[in-house]
Design a protein around this motif. Structure first.
Motif, PDB file in Angstrom:
ATOM      1  N   HIS A 199       0.859  -1.192   0.000  1.00  0.00           N
ATOM      2  CA  HIS A 199       0.000   0.000   0.000  1.00  0.00           C
ATOM      3  C   HIS A 199       0.888   1.233   0.000  1.00  0.00           C
ATOM      4  N   PRO A 200       0.495   2.286  -0.740  1.00  0.00           N
ATOM      5  CA  PRO A 200       1.332   3.489  -0.824  1.00  0.00           C
ATOM      6  C   PRO A 200       1.653   4.126   0.524  1.00  0.00           C
ATOM      7  N   ALA A 201       0.791   3.904   1.525  1.00  0.00           N
ATOM      8  CA  ALA A 201       1.042   4.496   2.839  1.00  0.00           C
ATOM      9  C   ALA A 201       2.337   3.987   3.448  1.00  0.00           C
ATOM     10  N   GLU A 202       2.820   2.823   2.982  1.00  0.00           N
ATOM     11  CA  GLU A 202       4.084   2.293   3.473  1.00  0.00           C
ATOM     12  C   GLU A 202       5.266   3.080   2.919  1.00  0.00           C
ATOM     13  N   PHE A 203       5.012   3.812   1.818  1.00  0.00           N
ATOM     14  CA  PHE A 203       6.112   4.455   1.108  1.00  0.00           C
ATOM     15  C   PHE A 203       6.198   5.956   1.393  1.00  0.00           C
ATOM     16  N   THR A 204       5.035   6.650   1.521  1.00  0.00           N
ATOM     17  CA  THR A 204       5.018   8.102   1.729  1.00  0.00           C
ATOM     18  C   THR A 204       3.763   8.477   2.493  1.00  0.00           C
ATOM     19  N   GLU A 205       3.454   9.769   2.586  1.00  0.00           N
ATOM     20  CA  GLU A 205       2.267  10.233   3.304  1.00  0.00           C
ATOM     21  C   GLU A 205       1.633  11.390   2.541  1.00  0.00           C
ATOM     22  N   VAL A 206       0.339  11.617   2.805  1.00  0.00           N
ATOM     23  CA  VAL A 206      -0.390  12.692   2.135  1.00  0.00           C
ATOM     24  C   VAL A 206       0.220  14.040   2.502  1.00  0.00           C
ATOM     25  N   GLY A 207       0.434  14.876   1.480  1.00  0.00           N
ATOM     26  CA  GLY A 207       1.028  16.184   1.692  1.00  0.00           C
ATOM     27  C   GLY A 207       2.526  16.209   1.505  1.00  0.00           C
ATOM     28  N   ALA A 208       3.149  15.032   1.431  1.00  0.00           N
ATOM     29  CA  ALA A 208       4.607  14.967   1.257  1.00  0.00           C
ATOM     30  C   ALA A 208       4.989  15.313  -0.180  1.00  0.00           C
ATOM     31  N   GLU A 209       6.222  15.735  -0.356  1.00  0.00           N
ATOM     32  CA  GLU A 209       6.737  16.039  -1.689  1.00  0.00           C
ATOM     33  C   GLU A 209       7.372  14.786  -2.283  1.00  0.00           C
ATOM     34  N   LEU A 210       7.131  14.569  -3.563  1.00  0.00           N
ATOM     35  CA  LEU A 210       7.617  13.349  -4.221  1.00  0.00           C
ATOM     36  C   LEU A 210       8.184  13.700  -5.598  1.00  0.00           C
ATOM     37  N   GLU A 211       9.385  13.205  -5.860  1.00  0.00           N
ATOM     38  CA  GLU A 211       9.972  13.408  -7.180  1.00  0.00           C
ATOM     39  C   GLU A 211       9.362  12.410  -8.154  1.00  0.00           C
ATOM     40  N   ILE A 212       9.026  12.916  -9.343  1.00  0.00           N
ATOM     41  CA  ILE A 212       8.379  12.047 -10.322  1.00  0.00           C
ATOM     42  C   ILE A 212       8.968  12.307 -11.716  1.00  0.00           C
ATOM     43  N   GLN A 213       8.696  11.342 -12.583  1.00  0.00           N
ATOM     44  CA  GLN A 213       9.068  11.469 -13.999  1.00  0.00           C
ATOM     45  C   GLN A 213       7.829  11.188 -14.836  1.00  0.00           C
ATOM     46  N   VAL A 214       7.583  12.042 -15.837  1.00  0.00           N
ATOM     47  CA  VAL A 214       6.418  11.867 -16.702  1.00  0.00           C
ATOM     48  C   VAL A 214       6.664  10.674 -17.621  1.00  0.00           C
ATOM     49  N   LEU A 215       5.753   9.698 -17.548  1.00  0.00           N
ATOM     50  CA  LEU A 215       5.876   8.495 -18.367  1.00  0.00           C
ATOM     51  C   LEU A 215       4.962   8.549 -19.590  1.00  0.00           C
ATOM     52  N   GLU A 216       3.744   9.092 -19.393  1.00  0.00           N
ATOM     53  CA  GLU A 216       2.781   9.099 -20.499  1.00  0.00           C
ATOM     54  C   GLU A 216       1.780  10.236 -20.296  1.00  0.00           C
ATOM     55  N   ILE A 217       1.306  10.871 -21.391  1.00  0.00           N
ATOM     56  CA  ILE A 217       0.342  11.971 -21.341  1.00  0.00           C
ATOM     57  C   ILE A 217      -0.916  11.584 -22.121  1.00  0.00           C
ATOM     58  N   ASP A 218      -2.072  11.683 -21.451  1.00  0.00           N
ATOM     59  CA  ASP A 218      -3.366  11.485 -22.107  1.00  0.00           C
ATOM     60  C   ASP A 218      -4.119  12.802 -21.989  1.00  0.00           C
ATOM     61  N   LYS A 219      -3.876  13.705 -22.950  1.00  0.00           N
ATOM     62  CA  LYS A 219      -4.420  15.052 -22.876  1.00  0.00           C
ATOM     63  C   LYS A 219      -5.934  15.057 -22.992  1.00  0.00           C
ATOM     64  N   GLU A 220      -6.471  14.182 -23.822  1.00  0.00           N
ATOM     65  CA  GLU A 220      -7.917  14.163 -24.049  1.00  0.00           C
ATOM     66  C   GLU A 220      -8.676  13.856 -22.771  1.00  0.00           C
ATOM     67  N   ASN A 221      -8.170  12.899 -21.996  1.00  0.00           N
ATOM     68  CA  ASN A 221      -8.825  12.512 -20.743  1.00  0.00           C
ATOM     69  C   ASN A 221      -8.193  13.179 -19.525  1.00  0.00           C
ATOM     70  N   ARG A 222      -7.233  14.095 -19.766  1.00  0.00           N
ATOM     71  CA  ARG A 222      -6.577  14.818 -18.685  1.00  0.00           C
ATOM     72  C   ARG A 222      -5.958  13.866 -17.669  1.00  0.00           C
ATOM     73  N   ARG A 223      -5.119  12.978 -18.168  1.00  0.00           N
ATOM     74  CA  ARG A 223      -4.457  12.007 -17.300  1.00  0.00           C
ATOM     75  C   ARG A 223      -2.957  12.001 -17.575  1.00  0.00           C
ATOM     76  N   LEU A 224      -2.199  11.914 -16.500  1.00  0.00           N
ATOM     77  CA  LEU A 224      -0.750  11.781 -16.588  1.00  0.00           C
ATOM     78  C   LEU A 224      -0.338  10.496 -15.896  1.00  0.00           C
ATOM     79  N   SER A 225       0.496   9.707 -16.580  1.00  0.00           N
ATOM     80  CA  SER A 225       1.074   8.518 -15.963  1.00  0.00           C
ATOM     81  C   SER A 225       2.484   8.882 -15.523  1.00  0.00           C
ATOM     82  N   LEU A 226       2.737   8.744 -14.229  1.00  0.00           N
ATOM     83  CA  LEU A 226       3.999   9.182 -13.646  1.00  0.00           C
ATOM     84  C   LEU A 226       4.712   8.019 -12.974  1.00  0.00           C
ATOM     85  N   GLY A 227       6.010   8.208 -12.752  1.00  0.00           N
ATOM     86  CA  GLY A 227       6.792   7.204 -12.046  1.00  0.00           C
ATOM     87  C   GLY A 227       7.769   7.848 -11.093  1.00  0.00           C
TER      88      GLY A 227
END
Length: 597
Positions: free
Chosen positions: A426-454
Motif C-alpha cells: 500500500h502506498p502508505a508504506e512508502f510516503t504520506e499525504v502532503g509529502a513532496e515526491l519526485e516524479i518522472q512523466v511516463l505518459e500523457i493522455d491530454k484528451e482525458n486529462r491524465r498523466l502517468s507518472l513514475g
C-alpha cells in the motif's frame, strides 16, 4: 303593630318642641319612635343586601340600604363599572352596623365575591359576555377583576393581533368571556379576543366571498415572522410568504417591509373553508429576467455578489432577482472536488463567465475557472514525457498515489512504479499525504486529462546490476522479513527482496526457518523483467550433500575402474606368455618337419 302601620309622618313636625319633651301631636313620643323604627330595614352583620347608590364621590360612594344611616364604600370597589350612577341598585356586604363614628360599614367587593363563583360558573355555562376591570400587568398577561375575583387574561387573548404595549389596557373596563375555570386552585381565565374573533368571523366570511384570484388589495402589515408577513386586509388576514416578497433573495421579511406599513398585494390563492389567503407582493413588479440585457450571451463576463452557498456550488446574483449557479467543479481547474465554501463565501463580489443561459427557464450557469488559462492547454510543452518534476501527494488508492504537479494538473504514480526493489502493498508504506515526491512523466493522455507518472524512474534500473550479482546458484546472506501462507519474503543485500516457498525454508535438522532469522540462501530463479528472485535455504545444504554424494560416487567409480584395469592387465600378461610358448612349439615342429622332409 297594626295600629302603627296607619301612622304617617307629619309634614310640619316640630322637632324643637319634640326635643324639649313637649307634645306636638295626639300620638305619644314612644308611639312616634316606634313608627320611625318600623320604616327602617332590619339588617344583620355579614349579610348581603341590596342597596341604592345615594351619592358618588371621588373617594367614597354612599349607599342606602334602608337603614337609619347610609353606608360608605370605597370608590375603588366600583372601578370595574365606570357607568355607575346615583339610583343604581348594587349588592353590598354588611361588615359592621356602626363603626367608631356610628357609621354603617359596607363592602361591595365582598358582596360580589360572595356570589362571584356562582355567577362565574353561570357565565361560563351560558357563554355570557361579562364586564371586567383590568387591574394591572402580570407575567404573560393581565389581572382582571371579574365579580370581585381576580382572573387571568393571557396576552394572546387580549386581541387578535399581537400586543406590543400591555400598559394601554391597564385601568380600563372591557368585555370578556370566561374560557376556563380551575375549581381546585380557584383560577379563572378570561378572553377578550374571542369577542373580536366572533365579529371578525362574520366579516371574514363576507370579505372572502368577494375575493378573486389576481385581485389587488391594499393592506396593512400586521405581523412579521421569519417565514413571511401577515397582512390585514380590513378584517381578514392574508400571508405573503417570504418567497413572494421579492424576486431577489430575502434573508428576513423585515428587510422588505415594516410593521403598520400600507402596501398593495395581489391574491394568489385562498381557501373558503380554512379561510387562508395567500398573497403576493413581487407579482406586482416585472420579473427581473424580463429586463435582463437581451445582448447578454454565453461567453460574456459578468459581475455579481454571492447570495447563497451550498456544498455543490454558489448562487451569484448578477442583477436583482437574476442569479446564476457556479458549480464547485467550475470554480477551479483542480480536479480535487471540495465544497464550495473552500472557494467562496456569502457576500463575495466575483467576476464570472456565462457558461449556459436559458431565458425561458430563467436559468444560468457561471464559471470562475474560465477566467484563468486551462493548465492542460500546453501540457506537452511544460511537462513533456521523460521530464522530471516535484509533486505533492494528494491521496492514496490501493493501486497507487495521486499527486498534483500544479493546480489543475494531477497524475498517477502506479504502485509498481514506486520502487525498483521493494514489494509495496500500500502506498502508505512508502510516503504520506502532503509529502513532496519526485516524479518522472511516463505518459500523457491530454484528451482525458491524465498523466502517468513514475518515481522509481528517477534512478537507474538496478536490476541490470543485480543480474550479475544474484546469479542462479549464487549463495547470499538473507533475513526472513515476513512470513506468509505461501512462503516468506527474504531480504537480500542491496535492499533486494526475494521469495522462498515453504519447502525451501526447511533447515537441515528438519525445523522451519523463523521470521527474523538470518541464514544463507541460494538463488534458484532470477527474472529481471518480472523483478522476481526465488531463493532457497534448503538447497544450500541439500546441494552440498548431493555434491558430497556425487564425489563419493565418482571416487568409487574411479576405484572400481582401477580394479578393472588391473585385472585386465594380468589377463593380458598371461595371454602373452601362453602365446610365446605356442609359437616355440610351432618352430620346433617346423624344424622337425623340415628334417623329416
Amino acid at each position: 303593630m297594626d295600629n302603627l302601620k296607619n301612622i304617617q309622618p307629619i309634614a310640619d313636625f316640630n322637632w324643637d318642641e319634640f326635643e324639649k319633651g313637649q307634645s306636638v301631636c295626639a300620638v305619644s313620643r314612644g308611639e312616634q319612635e316606634a313608627a320611625y323604627d318600623s320604616t327602617l330595614n332590619s339588617i344583620k352583620e355579614n349579610e348581603v343586601v341590596e342597596g341604592t347608590i345615594a351619592k358618588i364621590g371621588k373617594r367614597e360612594v354612599l349607599v342606602n340600604v334602608g337603614f337609619k344611616s347610609e353606608g360608605s364604600i370605597s370608590a375603588s370597589e366600583f372601578r370595574y363599572n365606570p357607568d355607575l350612577k346615583v339610583g343604581d341598585k348594587v349588592d353590598v356586604f354588611i361588615e359592621s352596623q356602626e363603626d367608631k363614628k356610628g357609621q354603617l360599614i359596607l363592602s361591595h367587593r365582598k358582596a360580589r365575591a360572595a356570589q362571584s363563583w356562582e355567577r362565574i360558573n353561570e357565565a361560563l355555562e351560558k357563554d355570557e359576555v361579562i364586564q371586567g376591570y383590568v387591574k394591572c400587568r402580570t407575567k404573560g398577561g393581565m389581572i382582571v377583576d371579574i365579580f370581585g375575583i381576580e382572573a387571568f387574561l393571557p396576552g394572546s387573548q387580549i386581541d387578535v393581533r399581537p400586543i406590543r404595549d400591555y400598559d394601554v389596557y391597564v385601568d380600563k373596563t372591557m368585555e370578556f368571556k370566561i374560557v376556563k375555570i380551575n375549581h381546585e386552585f380557584r383560577n379563572v381565565v378570561v378572553s377578550h379576543k374571542v369577542l373580536i374573533e366572533a365579529e371578525l368571523e362574520q366579516q371574514k366570511a363576507e370579505i372572502i366571498s368577494k375575493l378573486e384570484k389576481g385581485q389587488i388589495l391594499e393592506g396593512t402589515v400586521k405581523n412579521i415572522t421569519s417565514y413571511g408577513v401577515f397582512i390585514d386586509l380590513g378584517g381578514v388576514d392574508g400571508l405573503v410568504h417570504i418567497t413572494d416578497l421579492s424576486w431577489g433573495r430575502v434573508g428576513h421579511p423585515s428587510e422588505v417591509v415594516s410593521l403598520d406599513q400600507k402596501l398593495n398585494v395581489v391574491i394568489l390563492e385562498f381557501d373558503d373553508q380554512k379561510k387562508r389567503i395567500a398573497l403576493g407582493l413581487k407579482q406586482l413588479m416585472p420579473h427581473p429576467w424580463d429586463n435582463l440585457d437581451p445582448n447578454l450571451k454565453v461567453g460574456d463576463k459578468v459581475k455579481g455578489k454571492v447570495v447563497v452557498m451550498a456544498d455543490y456550488g454558489a448562487f451569484v446574483e448578477i442583477a436583482p432577482g437574476v442569479e446564476g449557479l457556479v458549480h464547485v467543479s467550475e470554480m477551479s481547474w483542480t480536479q480535487h472536488l471540495r465544497t464550495a465554501q473552500d472557494f467562496l463565501h456569502v457576500g463575495d463580489e466575483v467576476e464570472a463567465v456565462i457558461l449556459t443561459l436559458d431565458r425561458e427557464e430563467r436559468k444560468m450557469s457561471l464559471g470562475l475557472k474560465q477566467l484563468k488559462e486551462d493548465p492542460w492547454a500546453g501540457i506537452e510543452q511544460r511537462f513533456p514525457v521523460g521530464s522530471r518534476h516535484k509533486a505533492r501527494v494528494r491521496n492514496f488508492t490501493n493501486f497507487g498515489i495521486f499527486v498534483e504537479i500544479e493546480e489543475g494538473v494531477d497524475g498517477l504514480v502506479h504502485i509498481s512504479d514506486l520502487s525498483w526493489t521493494k514489494k509495496i502493498k500500500h502506498p502508505a508504506e512508502f510516503t504520506e499525504v502532503g509529502a513532496e515526491l519526485e516524479i518522472q512523466v511516463l505518459e500523457i493522455d491530454k484528451e482525458n486529462r491524465r498523466l502517468s507518472l513514475g518515481h522509481k524512474q528517477i534512478e537507474d534500473n538496478p536490476w541490470e546490476v543485480f543480474e550479475t550479482i544474484f546469479k542462479v546458484g549464487s549463495i547470499h546472506e538473507g533475513t526472513v522479513l515476513e512470513s506468509l501462507d505461501k512462503g516468506s519474503v527474504i531480504g537480500l543485500p542491496y535492499g533486494v527482496e526475494a521469495f522462498a516457498t515453504p519447502k525451501h525454508l526447511v533447515k537441515q535438522d528438519g525445523s522451519h526457518v523463523a521470521q527474523g532469522e538470518t541464514l544463507p540462501f541460494k538463488v534458484i530463479e532470477f527474472n529481471k523483467d518480472a523483478k522476481r528472485i526465488i531463493v532457497s535455504h534448503s538447497r544450500v545444504f541439500e546441494d552440498e550433500q548431493k555434491a558430497e554424494a556425487r564425489a563419493a560416487e565418482k571416487q568409487e567409480r574411479a576405484e572400481k575402474q582401477s580394479r578393472q584395469d588391473n585385472t585386465a592387465a594380468a589377463v593380458a600378461s598371461n595371454n602373452a606368455a601362453s602365446e610365446r610358448a605356442t609359437l616355440g612349439d610351432l618352430d620346433a615342429l617346423a624344424s622337425l618337419k623340415e628334417k623329416l622332409s
